[in-house]
Write an enzyme that holds these catalytic residues in place. Sequence first.
Site, PDB file in Angstrom:
ATOM      1  N   GLY A 182     -31.502   5.269 -57.400  1.00  0.00           N
ATOM      2  CA  GLY A 182     -31.395   6.708 -57.608  1.00  0.00           C
ATOM      3  C   GLY A 182     -30.682   7.134 -58.873  1.00  0.00           C
ATOM      4  CB  SER A 210     -39.298  -6.277 -50.570  1.00  0.00           C
ATOM      5  OG  SER A 210     -40.453  -5.495 -50.328  1.00  0.00           O
ATOM      6  CB  THR A 265     -36.861   0.780 -51.466  1.00  0.00           C
ATOM      7  OG1 THR A 265     -37.486  -0.322 -50.784  1.00  0.00           O
ATOM      8  CG2 THR A 265     -37.333   0.810 -52.910  1.00  0.00           C
ATOM      9  CG  ASN A 303     -36.932  -9.591 -58.140  1.00  0.00           C
ATOM     10  OD1 ASN A 303     -37.596 -10.016 -57.213  1.00  0.00           O
ATOM     11  ND2 ASN A 303     -35.944  -8.717 -57.985  1.00  0.00           N
TER      12      ASN A 303
END
EC number: 1.3.5.2
Length: 336
Positions: A297, A175, A247, A139
Amino acid sequence: MYYPFVRKALFQLDPERAHEFTFQQLRRVTGTPLEALVRQKVPAKPVSCMGLTFKNPLGLAAGLDKDGECIDALGAMGFGSIEIGTVTPRPQPGNDKPRLFRLVDAEGLINRMGFNNLGVDNLVENVKKAHFDGILGINIGKNKDTPVENGKDDYLICMEKIYAYAGYIAINISSPNTPGLRTLQYGEALDDLLTAIKNKQNDLQTIHHKYVPIAVKIAPDLSEDELIQVADSLVRHNIDGVIATNTTLDRSLVQGMKNCDETGGLSGRPLQLKSTEIIRRLSQELKEQLPIIGVGGIDSVIAAREKMAAGATLVQIYSGFIFKGPQLIKEIVTHI
């Protein structure tokens, strides 16, 4: 198993200190006979995705092993794929500490790490030493001090250095902890970046005589119009896969909890439904023109199945791994 006792001890420590301590131990065993201490037998469940064969559909998400220090030890736990990074062209310290926070009651984490890593050259040296027999994703991101308008140069530098060693390359433009980074997900900026990345991929394929697929990692906080535009861009540029999601900045499910107001990206169980819905909508827009890697999650077999039912071909874990331990890998791979 033993992990609840380990977790209790680790959770007495500051989250980043607990991470550092765990990686100290993993570094001691990685690539040695002591790997047997963390090895788990999991069933073979091969899955084809992006032209690659994954030995099972469960991967480790980026962010845990940023520098590729513990690939073999993590691989011994049963992951079908491991995504290391996010790595940048030059080393950088990341944001000031503290920058990682637990929301224990919600089984969530908030981080504002800021792509702390030792640079792409260091990562490549670690990858060269690894013997992981699964698929290794790398990544990549941009350095904080690289202007956003020059950001694509950082991705191209990383691509050139890692191409020979990667099973696939993940492009992190989502991000929330690098100023301006998420603007690369939109409109002309995204088209410009994807054009440059595909051209570089074609050049590197010619040089190395192998095709390394490209997956783009997106945010869960896209509006409906933004999601449609992103899906259209990925298809038009023949991107090989999409990782959904990174996120979230949304705090609606954790209001009133300790640490809920910390700046950064929220992961873990509070992200579960939001990321699954993004996967579902992406799947509808993409119409199977490129595969989705589902992350966000996943902390149980049921959560993994929900991601796949929504349209994911592969799934990844991170926060669930922190809260549930290696046993979660075995449970998901066995029962998914």
